[in-house]
Design a protein around this motif. Sequence first.
Motif, PDB file in Angstrom:
ATOM      1  N   HIS A 150       0.829  -1.202   0.000  1.00 32.56           N
ATOM      2  CA  HIS A 150       0.000   0.000   0.000  1.00 32.56           C
ATOM      3  C   HIS A 150       0.869   1.259   0.000  1.00 32.56           C
ATOM      4  CE1 HIS A 150      -3.381  -2.672   1.045  1.00 32.56           C
ATOM      5  NE2 HIS A 150      -2.446  -3.314   1.722  1.00 32.56           N
ATOM      6  N   GLY A 151       0.253   2.363  -0.386  1.00 28.68           N
ATOM      7  CA  GLY A 151       0.990   3.609  -0.485  1.00 28.68           C
ATOM      8  C   GLY A 151       1.640   4.026   0.815  1.00 28.68           C
ATOM      9  N   GLY A 152       0.914   3.889   1.921  1.00 27.41           N
ATOM     10  CA  GLY A 152       1.469   4.278   3.209  1.00 27.41           C
ATOM     11  C   GLY A 152       2.659   3.434   3.618  1.00 27.41           C
ATOM     12  N   VAL A 153       2.609   2.150   3.295  1.00 26.04           N
ATOM     13  CA  VAL A 153       3.713   1.240   3.617  1.00 26.04           C
ATOM     14  C   VAL A 153       4.962   1.615   2.819  1.00 26.04           C
ATOM     15  CG1 VAL A 153       4.499  -1.157   3.523  1.00 26.04           C
ATOM     16  CG2 VAL A 153       2.130  -0.634   4.198  1.00 26.04           C
ATOM     17  N   ILE A 154       4.799   1.820   1.523  1.00 26.24           N
ATOM     18  CA  ILE A 154       5.938   2.164   0.671  1.00 26.24           C
ATOM     19  C   ILE A 154       6.520   3.508   1.079  1.00 26.24           C
ATOM     20  CG2 ILE A 154       6.684   2.605  -1.708  1.00 26.24           C
ATOM     21  CD1 ILE A 154       4.429   0.669  -2.599  1.00 26.24           C
ATOM     22  N   ASN A 155       5.660   4.427   1.489  1.00 26.96           N
ATOM     23  CA  ASN A 155       6.123   5.734   1.942  1.00 26.96           C
ATOM     24  C   ASN A 155       7.025   5.603   3.170  1.00 26.96           C
ATOM     25  OD1 ASN A 155       5.809   8.419   3.526  1.00 26.96           O
ATOM     26  ND2 ASN A 155       5.070   8.897   1.474  1.00 26.96           N
ATOM     27  N   ILE A 156       6.632   4.765   4.118  1.00 27.58           N
ATOM     28  CA  ILE A 156       7.463   4.551   5.306  1.00 27.58           C
ATOM     29  C   ILE A 156       8.798   3.932   4.922  1.00 27.58           C
ATOM     30  CG2 ILE A 156       7.691   3.145   7.402  1.00 27.58           C
ATOM     31  CD1 ILE A 156       4.714   3.641   7.924  1.00 27.58           C
ATOM     32  N   ILE A 157       8.790   2.935   4.053  1.00 26.36           N
ATOM     33  CA  ILE A 157      10.040   2.277   3.648  1.00 26.36           C
ATOM     34  C   ILE A 157      10.944   3.260   2.908  1.00 26.36           C
ATOM     35  CG2 ILE A 157      10.989   0.499   2.110  1.00 26.36           C
ATOM     36  CD1 ILE A 157       8.603  -1.269   2.991  1.00 26.36           C
ATOM     37  N   TYR A 158      10.356   4.120   2.113  1.00 23.63           N
ATOM     38  CA  TYR A 158      11.144   5.160   1.428  1.00 23.63           C
ATOM     39  C   TYR A 158      11.865   6.037   2.460  1.00 23.63           C
ATOM     40  CZ  TYR A 158      12.322   9.033  -1.688  1.00 23.63           C
ATOM     41  OH  TYR A 158      12.994  10.011  -2.396  1.00 23.63           O
ATOM     42  N   HIS A 159      11.157   6.423   3.516  1.00 21.87           N
ATOM     43  CA  HIS A 159      11.775   7.238   4.558  1.00 21.87           C
ATOM     44  C   HIS A 159      12.866   6.453   5.295  1.00 21.87           C
ATOM     45  CE1 HIS A 159       8.434   9.993   3.873  1.00 21.87           C
ATOM     46  NE2 HIS A 159       9.010  10.855   4.675  1.00 21.87           N
ATOM     47  N   LEU A 160      12.608   5.182   5.590  1.00 19.59           N
ATOM     48  CA  LEU A 160      13.614   4.363   6.273  1.00 19.59           C
ATOM     49  C   LEU A 160      14.885   4.242   5.439  1.00 19.59           C
ATOM     50  CD1 LEU A 160      11.326   1.501   7.635  1.00 19.59           C
ATOM     51  CD2 LEU A 160      12.607   3.145   9.039  1.00 19.59           C
ATOM     52  N   VAL A 161      14.720   3.936   4.160  1.00 20.63           N
ATOM     53  CA  VAL A 161      15.874   3.745   3.280  1.00 20.63           C
ATOM     54  C   VAL A 161      16.704   5.020   3.177  1.00 20.63           C
ATOM     55  CG1 VAL A 161      16.510   3.430   0.844  1.00 20.63           C
ATOM     56  CG2 VAL A 161      14.892   1.859   1.928  1.00 20.63           C
ATOM     57  N   LEU A 188      20.965  -0.266  -0.502  1.00 24.07           N
ATOM     58  CA  LEU A 188      19.846   0.503   0.049  1.00 24.07           C
ATOM     59  C   LEU A 188      19.604   1.786  -0.746  1.00 24.07           C
ATOM     60  CD1 LEU A 188      19.845   0.129   3.942  1.00 24.07           C
ATOM     61  CD2 LEU A 188      18.281  -0.843   2.256  1.00 24.07           C
ATOM     62  N   VAL A 189      19.463   1.584  -2.050  1.00 23.76           N
ATOM     63  CA  VAL A 189      19.158   2.684  -2.968  1.00 23.76           C
ATOM     64  C   VAL A 189      17.975   2.277  -3.834  1.00 23.76           C
ATOM     65  CG1 VAL A 189      19.987   4.003  -4.971  1.00 23.76           C
ATOM     66  CG2 VAL A 189      21.521   3.567  -3.036  1.00 23.76           C
ATOM     67  N   PHE A 190      17.012   3.178  -3.973  1.00 16.42           N
ATOM     68  CA  PHE A 190      15.928   2.948  -4.913  1.00 16.42           C
ATOM     69  C   PHE A 190      16.443   3.249  -6.319  1.00 16.42           C
ATOM     70  CE2 PHE A 190      12.910   3.148  -1.341  1.00 16.42           C
ATOM     71  CZ  PHE A 190      12.034   2.146  -1.716  1.00 16.42           C
ATOM     72  N   GLU A 191      16.559   2.207  -7.142  1.00 18.46           N
ATOM     73  CA  GLU A 191      17.043   2.377  -8.511  1.00 18.46           C
ATOM     74  C   GLU A 191      15.929   2.789  -9.463  1.00 18.46           C
ATOM     75  OE1 GLU A 191      18.980  -1.317  -9.352  1.00 18.46           O
ATOM     76  OE2 GLU A 191      20.638  -0.923  -7.966  1.00 18.46           O
ATOM     77  N   VAL A 192      14.690   2.499  -9.087  1.00 19.34           N
ATOM     78  CA  VAL A 192      13.497   2.951  -9.809  1.00 19.34           C
ATOM     79  C   VAL A 192      12.528   3.475  -8.761  1.00 19.34           C
ATOM     80  CG1 VAL A 192      11.525   2.260 -11.241  1.00 19.34           C
ATOM     81  CG2 VAL A 192      13.788   1.269 -11.668  1.00 19.34           C
ATOM     82  N   GLU A 193      11.909   4.617  -9.036  1.00 19.37           N
ATOM     83  CA  GLU A 193      10.958   5.196  -8.084  1.00 19.37           C
ATOM     84  C   GLU A 193       9.643   5.515  -8.780  1.00 19.37           C
ATOM     85  OE1 GLU A 193      12.441   8.596  -6.006  1.00 19.37           O
ATOM     86  OE2 GLU A 193      14.190   7.550  -5.186  1.00 19.37           O
TER      87      GLU A 193
END
Length: 202
Positions: A150-161, A188-193
């Motif tokens: 879900h959007g909220g979950v991915i948002n938290i993981i984005y902040h953690l990373v 620990l890098v988002f290669e695609v966002e």
Amino acid sequence: MNLLFVRHGKDSDQHRGGWSQLDLLPEGKREAKTLADYLVQHKEDYHFTKIITSDLKRAETTAIILAKKLQLPLEKESALRETNNGDLAGMLNSEADQKFPHLYFRSLAMDEHYPNGESPREFYQRIKTWFQRFLQENNNSDETQIVVTHGGVINIIYHLVNQIEWTNKSNLFHVKHCSISLLNTKTLVFEVENQTDFLEEK
């Protein structure tokens, strides 16, 4: 290992989400099928081994569509649910506004609970705990696992990373329906966002 985070397809914006068990809209199912086709076309770029999904209906339906097309095993994980909004889950917006006026996720204090639900801090801690445990247990392979959530979950993981403080008022990472975000767990890098161009081609 890579993690390909997928937000579920479009669901009703006339109802409160959270732990709602309402399914995808027809448009959301079409988005999921389009994403599945895209991933099949590009599966040589990845080494998909399985799909992990939130067990809420809108995520699970999205994951089933992907799993059938990609011929991957599917694993349900309740820790990947959106925030627990308790009594408001699946409620019509009009009814929620009447029964719980001015009560929204962003209006809660960090330690304030939804009625019969969880607080933003508890939601954050649940996702952080899952993510840290997953990295500890699965970080030694070259495979790619798909995580449908879900959007909220991915948002938290984005902040953690990115080591950014998260609160329920954070909106740094707007996650679109059926978008993909590829995390390299070694760097620990988002290669695609938040990629959705494959949806726009249809």
